[in-house]
Design a protein around this motif. Structure first.
Motif, PDB file in Angstrom:
ATOM      1  N   ALA A 182      31.250  64.786  55.581  1.00  0.00           N
ATOM      2  CA  ALA A 182      30.946  63.353  55.606  1.00  0.00           C
ATOM      3  C   ALA A 182      30.025  62.974  56.765  1.00  0.00           C
ATOM      4  CB  ALA A 182      32.235  62.546  55.693  1.00  0.00           C
ATOM      5  N   GLY A 183      29.794  63.904  57.681  1.00  0.00           N
ATOM      6  CA  GLY A 183      28.935  63.608  58.821  1.00  0.00           C
ATOM      7  C   GLY A 183      29.586  62.675  59.823  1.00  0.00           C
ATOM      8  N   VAL A 184      30.908  62.796  59.959  1.00  0.00           N
ATOM      9  CA  VAL A 184      31.661  61.970  60.898  1.00  0.00           C
ATOM     10  C   VAL A 184      32.541  62.886  61.743  1.00  0.00           C
ATOM     11  CG1 VAL A 184      31.659  59.951  59.374  1.00  0.00           C
ATOM     12  CG2 VAL A 184      33.559  61.576  59.261  1.00  0.00           C
ATOM     13  N   SER A 185      33.258  62.307  62.690  1.00  0.00           N
ATOM     14  CA  SER A 185      34.152  63.097  63.529  1.00  0.00           C
ATOM     15  C   SER A 185      35.531  63.240  62.869  1.00  0.00           C
ATOM     16  CB  SER A 185      34.317  62.431  64.900  1.00  0.00           C
ATOM     17  OG  SER A 185      35.023  61.215  64.761  1.00  0.00           O
ATOM     18  N   VAL A 186      36.303  64.199  63.369  1.00  0.00           N
ATOM     19  CA  VAL A 186      37.681  64.359  62.897  1.00  0.00           C
ATOM     20  C   VAL A 186      38.475  63.093  63.237  1.00  0.00           C
ATOM     21  CG1 VAL A 186      39.816  65.701  63.149  1.00  0.00           C
ATOM     22  CG2 VAL A 186      37.615  66.872  63.035  1.00  0.00           C
ATOM     23  N   ARG A 187      38.133  62.475  64.357  1.00  0.00           N
ATOM     24  CA  ARG A 187      38.792  61.221  64.736  1.00  0.00           C
ATOM     25  C   ARG A 187      38.574  60.144  63.665  1.00  0.00           C
ATOM     26  NH1 ARG A 187      37.614  57.799  70.262  1.00  0.00           N
ATOM     27  NH2 ARG A 187      39.110  56.168  69.820  1.00  0.00           N
ATOM     28  N   THR A 188      37.369  60.074  63.113  1.00  0.00           N
ATOM     29  CA  THR A 188      37.073  59.113  62.041  1.00  0.00           C
ATOM     30  C   THR A 188      37.874  59.451  60.792  1.00  0.00           C
ATOM     31  OG1 THR A 188      34.872  58.650  62.913  1.00  0.00           O
ATOM     32  CG2 THR A 188      35.248  58.175  60.571  1.00  0.00           C
ATOM     33  N   ILE A 189      37.967  60.736  60.451  1.00  0.00           N
ATOM     34  CA  ILE A 189      38.779  61.142  59.298  1.00  0.00           C
ATOM     35  C   ILE A 189      40.223  60.711  59.514  1.00  0.00           C
ATOM     36  CG2 ILE A 189      39.698  63.125  58.026  1.00  0.00           C
ATOM     37  CD1 ILE A 189      36.749  62.534  57.372  1.00  0.00           C
TER      38      ILE A 189
END
Length: 71
Positions: free
Chosen positions: A21-28
């Motif tokens: 998704a091109g995001v951080s694990v924190r965002t997930i």
């Protein structure tokens, strides 16, 4: 990743989902906590991930028409 050709049946770890998704694990983790994604046996469904990512992109850019879903 549990490999399958149909994205509705493909599952990612949180790290793999973040990378896709091109995001951080924190965002997930935030998307899971907010109810945008569900974690099942430690994995995120690819189809749900792409839908959540597109919805978040559309919310961030309301003036842009639609959000792209991966092919």
């Amino acid at each position: 990743m549990l490999d399958h050709t149909d994205p509705r049946h493909r599952w990612y770890t949180k790290g793999e989902a973040a990378e896709e998704a091109g995001v951080s694990v924190r965002t997930i983790n935030r998307w899971i906590a907010d109810g945008h994604l569900q974690l099942r046996f430690g994995h995120v469904n690819a189809h749900a991930l792409f839908e959540a990512e597109a919805a978040q992109r559309a919310r961030r850019n309301p003036g842009r028409p639609g959000a792209r879903l991966p092919a």
